[in-house]
Design a protein around this motif. Structure first.
Motif, short mmCIF file in Angstrom:
data_model
loop_
_atom_site.label_atom_id
_atom_site.label_comp_id
_atom_site.label_asym_id
_atom_site.label_seq_id
_atom_site.Cartn_x
_atom_site.Cartn_y
_atom_site.Cartn_z
N LEU A 18 -4.45 12.28 -1.39
CA LEU A 18 -4.81 11.50 -2.58
C LEU A 18 -3.85 10.32 -2.71
N LEU A 19 -4.22 9.35 -3.52
CA LEU A 19 -3.38 8.17 -3.71
C LEU A 19 -2.27 8.48 -4.71
N ILE A 20 -1.04 8.46 -4.22
CA ILE A 20 0.12 8.70 -5.09
C ILE A 20 1.00 7.46 -5.07
N PRO A 21 1.85 7.29 -6.06
CA PRO A 21 2.75 6.14 -6.05
C PRO A 21 3.77 6.24 -4.91
N HIS A 22 4.26 5.08 -4.49
CA HIS A 22 5.31 5.05 -3.47
C HIS A 22 6.59 5.61 -4.05
N ARG A 23 7.34 6.32 -3.23
CA ARG A 23 8.62 6.87 -3.65
C ARG A 23 9.70 6.44 -2.68
N LYS A 24 10.90 6.35 -3.17
CA LYS A 24 12.01 6.02 -2.28
C LYS A 24 12.27 7.21 -1.37
N ARG A 26 14.79 9.27 1.39
CA ARG A 26 16.21 9.58 1.42
C ARG A 26 16.99 8.43 2.06
N GLY A 27 18.01 7.95 1.39
CA GLY A 27 18.82 6.86 1.91
C GLY A 27 18.28 5.48 1.61
N GLN A 28 17.11 5.39 1.02
CA GLN A 28 16.50 4.09 0.69
C GLN A 28 16.90 3.74 -0.74
N ASN A 29 17.48 2.55 -0.92
CA ASN A 29 17.94 2.15 -2.24
C ASN A 29 16.84 1.60 -3.12
N HIS A 30 15.92 0.82 -2.52
CA HIS A 30 14.88 0.15 -3.30
C HIS A 30 13.55 0.23 -2.56
N LEU A 31 12.48 0.14 -3.34
CA LEU A 31 11.16 -0.02 -2.74
C LEU A 31 10.95 -1.49 -2.40
N THR A 32 10.07 -1.75 -1.45
CA THR A 32 9.76 -3.14 -1.11
C THR A 32 9.00 -3.77 -2.27
N PRO A 33 9.01 -5.09 -2.37
CA PRO A 33 8.23 -5.75 -3.43
C PRO A 33 6.74 -5.39 -3.37
N GLN A 35 5.49 -2.50 -2.35
CA GLN A 35 5.37 -1.14 -2.90
C GLN A 35 5.51 -1.15 -4.41
N GLU A 36 6.43 -1.96 -4.94
CA GLU A 36 6.59 -2.07 -6.38
C GLU A 36 5.32 -2.60 -7.03
N ALA A 37 4.69 -3.60 -6.40
CA ALA A 37 3.45 -4.16 -6.94
C ALA A 37 2.33 -3.12 -6.91
N GLU A 38 2.24 -2.35 -5.82
CA GLU A 38 1.22 -1.31 -5.73
C GLU A 38 1.44 -0.23 -6.78
N ASN A 39 2.70 0.12 -7.02
CA ASN A 39 3.01 1.12 -8.04
C ASN A 39 2.63 0.62 -9.44
N ALA A 40 2.81 -0.68 -9.69
CA ALA A 40 2.44 -1.24 -10.99
C ALA A 40 0.93 -1.14 -11.21
N VAL A 41 0.15 -1.45 -10.18
CA VAL A 41 -1.30 -1.34 -10.28
C VAL A 41 -1.69 0.12 -10.51
N HIS A 42 -1.03 1.01 -9.79
CA HIS A 42 -1.29 2.45 -9.91
C HIS A 42 -1.01 2.93 -11.34
N ARG A 43 0.11 2.51 -11.91
CA ARG A 43 0.47 2.91 -13.28
C ARG A 43 -0.56 2.44 -14.29
N ARG A 44 -0.99 1.18 -14.16
CA ARG A 44 -1.98 0.65 -15.11
C ARG A 44 -3.29 1.40 -15.04
#
Length: 89
Positions: A18-24, A26-33, A35-44
């Motif tokens: 299923l479509l889930i939001p991107h997650r960081k 292990r060892g990753q400090n930030h999501l890519t821009p 991925q952040e944009a896709e997560n914002a669409v997902h949240r809305r």
């Protein structure tokens, strides 16, 4: 009618396809821009669905629905119209 339609969920459904939001990872400090944009669409999108479901629960319309035949379909159409009216104010 919904076969093959994408299903968006929260992070609790990992590994289900299923479509889930991107997650960081292990060892990753930030999501890519991206991925952040896709997560914002997902949240809305999820927020709209969650608000509609909470409205249904608040109105308690379907809890005691004992309609036969096409009645449930007609009740859902009425609920959708009421919800849209409530959103437009």
């Amino acid at each position: 009618a919904c076969r093959g339609a994408p299903t968006i969920t929260d992070g609790g459904y990992q590994g289900t396809g299923l479509l889930i939001p991107h997650r960081k990872r292990r060892g990753q400090n930030h999501l890519t821009p991206q991925q952040e944009a896709e997560n914002a669409v997902h949240r809305r999108a999820r927020a709209r669905v969650e608000h509609a479901l909470s409205r249904l629960k608040n109105w308690k319309i379907l809890r005691d629905c004992r309609l036969k035949g096409n009645g449930v379909h007609q009740a859902m159409l009425g609920i959708a119209r009421l919800h849209n009216l409530a959103l437009t104010g």
